[in-house]
Design a protein around this motif. Structure first.
Motif, PDB file in Angstrom:
ATOM      1  N   ASP A 399      12.864  -2.721   3.795  1.00  0.00           N
ATOM      2  CA  ASP A 399      12.360  -2.235   3.249  1.00  0.00           C
ATOM      3  C   ASP A 399      11.932  -3.523   2.006  1.00  0.00           C
ATOM      4  O   ASP A 399      10.983  -2.796   0.956  1.00  0.00           O
ATOM      5  CB  ASP A 399      13.543  -1.222   1.727  1.00  0.00           C
ATOM      6  N   ILE A 401       9.119  -4.602   0.884  1.00  0.00           N
ATOM      7  CA  ILE A 401       6.981  -3.981   0.537  1.00  0.00           C
ATOM      8  C   ILE A 401       6.530  -5.239  -0.074  1.00  0.00           C
ATOM      9  O   ILE A 401       5.521  -5.510  -0.045  1.00  0.00           O
ATOM     10  CB  ILE A 401       7.504  -2.523  -0.544  1.00  0.00           C
ATOM     11  N   GLY A 405       3.541  -5.592   1.901  1.00  0.00           N
ATOM     12  CA  GLY A 405       2.944  -4.190   1.408  1.00  0.00           C
ATOM     13  C   GLY A 405       1.570  -4.622   1.919  1.00  0.00           C
ATOM     14  O   GLY A 405       0.617  -3.494   1.758  1.00  0.00           O
ATOM     15  N   CYS A 408      -0.089  -3.108   7.944  1.00  0.00           N
ATOM     16  CA  CYS A 408      -1.217  -1.558   8.448  1.00  0.00           C
ATOM     17  C   CYS A 408       0.209  -1.087   9.688  1.00  0.00           C
ATOM     18  O   CYS A 408       0.768  -1.996  10.084  1.00  0.00           O
ATOM     19  CB  CYS A 408      -1.937  -1.496   9.440  1.00  0.00           C
ATOM     20  N   SER A 417       4.767   1.465   3.932  1.00  0.00           N
ATOM     21  CA  SER A 417       5.728   1.954   2.665  1.00  0.00           C
ATOM     22  C   SER A 417       6.711   2.648   3.476  1.00  0.00           C
ATOM     23  O   SER A 417       7.046   2.282   4.167  1.00  0.00           O
ATOM     24  CB  SER A 417       4.758   3.033   2.307  1.00  0.00           C
ATOM     25  N   ALA A 418       7.862   2.357   2.162  1.00  0.00           N
ATOM     26  CA  ALA A 418       8.943   2.946   1.508  1.00  0.00           C
ATOM     27  C   ALA A 418       9.753   2.090   3.138  1.00  0.00           C
ATOM     28  O   ALA A 418       9.499   0.361   3.578  1.00  0.00           O
ATOM     29  CB  ALA A 418       9.794   4.017   2.300  1.00  0.00           C
ATOM     30  N   HIS A 431       6.431   2.857  10.542  1.00  0.00           N
ATOM     31  CA  HIS A 431       7.293   3.088   9.575  1.00  0.00           C
ATOM     32  C   HIS A 431       8.190   3.697  10.226  1.00  0.00           C
ATOM     33  O   HIS A 431       8.025   4.247  11.824  1.00  0.00           O
ATOM     34  CB  HIS A 431       5.711   4.572   9.557  1.00  0.00           C
ATOM     35  N   ARG A 550      -3.813   4.598   0.415  1.00  0.00           N
ATOM     36  CA  ARG A 550      -4.240   3.397  -0.022  1.00  0.00           C
ATOM     37  C   ARG A 550      -4.785   2.550   1.454  1.00  0.00           C
ATOM     38  O   ARG A 550      -4.287   2.479   1.827  1.00  0.00           O
ATOM     39  CB  ARG A 550      -2.735   2.425  -0.298  1.00  0.00           C
ATOM     40  N   LYS A 561      -6.698   2.737  -4.385  1.00  0.00           N
ATOM     41  CA  LYS A 561      -6.156   3.695  -4.140  1.00  0.00           C
ATOM     42  C   LYS A 561      -7.303   4.918  -4.397  1.00  0.00           C
ATOM     43  O   LYS A 561      -7.872   4.770  -5.191  1.00  0.00           O
ATOM     44  CB  LYS A 561      -5.067   4.204  -5.261  1.00  0.00           C
TER      45      LYS A 561
END
Length: 667
Positions: A399, A401, A405, A408, A417-418, A431, A550, A561
């Motif tokens: 996790d 990020i 971050g 991809c 993300s997350a 993911h 994003r 964003k």
């Protein structure tokens, strides 16, 4: 030969019988009034100017008071009295064919060929002598018919099969019972006045089945402005169907009723099951009991009544209006999903019926997870180390990020993300939701060819090729679901796009409307299907719903964003920081709050937003691995076309090899 007459022609006409017509030696000729092939007896011009008339066409009255149209006379005109737009035609209201020459016309808009007007006049007058030359045929005799398809009756427009019928030389087919229909009748469905056999001049919908007949005859009452199909006046007294355990009995109703099967209004003809205390439309007796619908992953079941406490929401997932559970609906009890009956059946290409033979087979409902093996779990039971079917190394749950971050996901090509899985040995990220995708998805509304409907087809999860998504049309090298029969791909974002989505920046959920027409609030294009808000005037096309929220770009050091509101009202700020052109503040753009960077959506995304740079491409004949690259320093020249590589290109990963080619040149 009979005496000479003119019948409105400039020269005298002579009547010929069959022998004389053959002896005249003129071959196949057409009647100058109706345009049909001339047969004896007929008239011929004595001056041999090519004018021919059927005897019936010659003697047709200029004004016809037709028993099936009592309000106005039908006038014989040489040409249709209309000025048509290009491509439009005058259509006969009896046979539904084009009227080009002489027609019978009424001021209320009815038009008939001469032969159609006179033929129906003879039927109305019970002048069956006109049909004596026609043999009654057994409809089971099919030697003259392709596959036994006997066509339809020209009066009631129901199939001719199982009836004796007339087959006239002039092309009419009739049930014997339709040729002998009474011109006037009383009926239990309309006791106030007698029903008259007539043309449906006012184009009224049938009072019983609610369908508007576009041709043929109906029984009507002009006083009450009412029309009824001939076939609807004599429905079956008892109907049995395998979808219901008891027979349904005909029950005539003088007042409207609500069908217990579909929840909509019915008129006059109802069918009742006294055992179950339900009353339904005739067509609702045979509703599918179980179906697979494109808008839901599981099968949905028809029921006549549902206890409300079983459902958190009673909104139909097609029209989003409340379903009345006191009447029939389609539902999935496991998922709190419900349809109005007519919504579930609205588009035939969106569902298939589950037959009795496979209704107990649940194997198609069980997804096969793409995680090959779980090697470690944490205290909460979460898989922290896995083997995945689309990667050769172990993947670890993370996790962090802040560290990754800008990376991809190799599944959906969106920024990480997350929680996500990543490979410690190479630049591979997934993911958590993309790692848990099923290996096989049953996807509906898919045609493997143009000749037949394929129904539910298995789509296989793949990641080993470039593809263009059939739905959003983006080119990608991420995960896709592929149909092995026809080779089409759908990206994972489109496959799992829900019919209710939440868009950042909008307070209400957006619901998918299949038949919405309007303008997209994101890009301004005209759309006929949309994700739309029930509470406000906001709707998005499919492309805007799946936009990257994003995205990284070299115009800014931070992720940009997707923005849905005005950042600055000053007009001088309404420019794109990439192309330096004006942008419309009404539509979406990408923005960095830290640097106050704003840019057009297309300027940020470019042509290839879903291709992972640095990933390997193996579909090119080159001795070394090729990787995707973009925006090279000094813009090296493409080995194929010799032009500078300014956009997406393939470069050799082997040190010392200077091979580079435009993506368009290399594919």
């Amino acid at each position: 030969m009979e005496e000479l007459k003119n019948y409105g022609h400039q020269h005298p006409l002579l009547m010929l019988n069959e022998e004389q017509l053959i002896g005249n030696g003129n071959g196949v000729v057409d009647c100058s009034r109706c345009g049909e092939k001339v047969s004896a007896p007929c008239f011929i011009c004595v001056e041999c100017c090519g004018f021919y008339l059927h005897k019936t066409c010659a003697e047709a009255p200029l004004e016809l008071n037709h028993p099936f149209h009592r309000h106005h006379p039908l006038l014989l005109l040489q040409n249709p009295p209309y000025t048509f737009e290009p491509g439009t035609r005058c259509i006969c209201d009896f046979c539904n064919e084009t009227c080009e020459k002489f027609i019978y016309h009424c001021s209320c808009g009815l038009d008939f060929h001469i032969k159609c007007a006179l033929f129906t006049f003879n039927i109305a007058e019970r002048n069956l002598k006109e049909l004596e030359h026609v043999a009654l045929e057994d409809p089971s005799f099919s030697s003259k018919n392709d596959g036994g398809n006997l066509g339809k009756c020209f009066v009631c427009w129901e199939p001719l099969a199982m009836y004796t019928y007339f087959s006239l030389d002039c092309g009419f087919n009739l049930h014997k019972k339709c040729a002998e229909l009474p011109p006037k009748m009383g009926h239990v469905c309309h006791r106030k006045h007698p029903l008259l056999l007539q043309f449906n001049s006012e184009r009224l919908s049938c009072k019983i089945c609610q369908v508007t007949p576009d041709r043929g005859l109906v029984y009507g009452c002009s006083t009450c402005n009412l029309a009824i199909h001939i076939d609807c006046l004599s429905p079956l007294p008892v109907i049995e169907d395998k979808s219901h355990q008891h027979p349904f009995t005909l029950f005539w109703r003088q007042i409207p009723f609500i069908c217990d099967a579909c929840g909509t209004e019915g008129h006059h003809v109802a069918y009742a099951c006294c055992t179950c205390s339900i009353m339904v439309h005739k067509e609702c007796i045979s509703l599918p009991r179980i179906m697979q619908h494109a808008w839901h992953n599981h099968r949905v079941f028809h029921t006549y009544f549902i206890h409300k406490e079983y459902f958190r929401s009673l909104n139909c997932i097609w029209c989003y209006k409340v379903v009345d559970t006191e009447h029939g609906s389609y539902f999935c009890a496991d998922c709190n999903v419900i349809f109005h009956v007519n919504c579930a059946l609205k588009e035939k290409e969106w569902y298939c019926i589950v037959t009795q033979e496979n209704e107990d087979d649940k194997s198609l409902d069980i997804p096969v997870n793409s995680i090959t093996k779980v090697l470690e779990r944490n205290d909460a039971g979460e898989a922290t180390l896995i083997e995945h079917c689309k990667h050769k190394h172990y993947l670890m749950l993370s996790d962090k990020i802040s560290e990754h971050g800008d990376k991809c996901c190799d599944g959906c090509l969106l920024l990480i993300s997350a929680k996500f899985y990543h490979c410690l040995r190479c630049d591979f990220f997934l993911h958590k939701s993309c790692a848990e995708l099923s290996k096989i998805e049953l996807i509906f509304d898919h045609r493997c060819d143009e000749e037949h409907f394929a129904g539910l087809k298995p789509f296989i999860l793949t990641s080993d090729c470039m593809f263009e998504c059939e739905l959003c049309t983006y080119l990608s090298n991420g995960f896709s679901y592929k149909c092995n029969e026809c080779g089409i791909h759908r990206c994972v974002r489109c496959v799992f796009l829900q019919f209710e989505v939440k868009i950042p920046g909008h307070k209400h959920p957006l619901l998918f409307y299949y038949d919405y027409k309007g303008q997209c609030s994101g890009c301004g294009t005209d759309i006929n299907k949309a994700y739309r808000c029930k509470d406000c005037n906001f709707g998005l096309c499919l492309y805007c719903v799946v936009r990257l929220t994003r995205v990284g770009h070299n115009c800014d050091d931070h992720p940009l964003k997707l923005t849905y509101h005005k950042i600055n009202d000053y007009e001088k700020y309404h420019y794109c920081d990439i192309c330096e052109e004006k942008r419309d503040p009404k539509y979406w753009f990408y923005h960095c709050e830290t640097c106050d960077t704003s840019a057009h959506v297309n300027c940020v995304l470019g042509k290839y937003p879903l291709i992972k740079l640095g990933s390997t491409y193996n579909e090119r004949d080159h001795p070394h691995p090729l990787t995707f690259a973009k925006k090279f320093p000094y813009y090296p020249k493409c080995v194929e076309c010799g032009k500078p590589c300014e956009d997406l290109s393939l470069e050799c990963a082997e040190p010392g090899c200077n091979y580079i080619v435009h993506w368009k040149c290399g594919k």
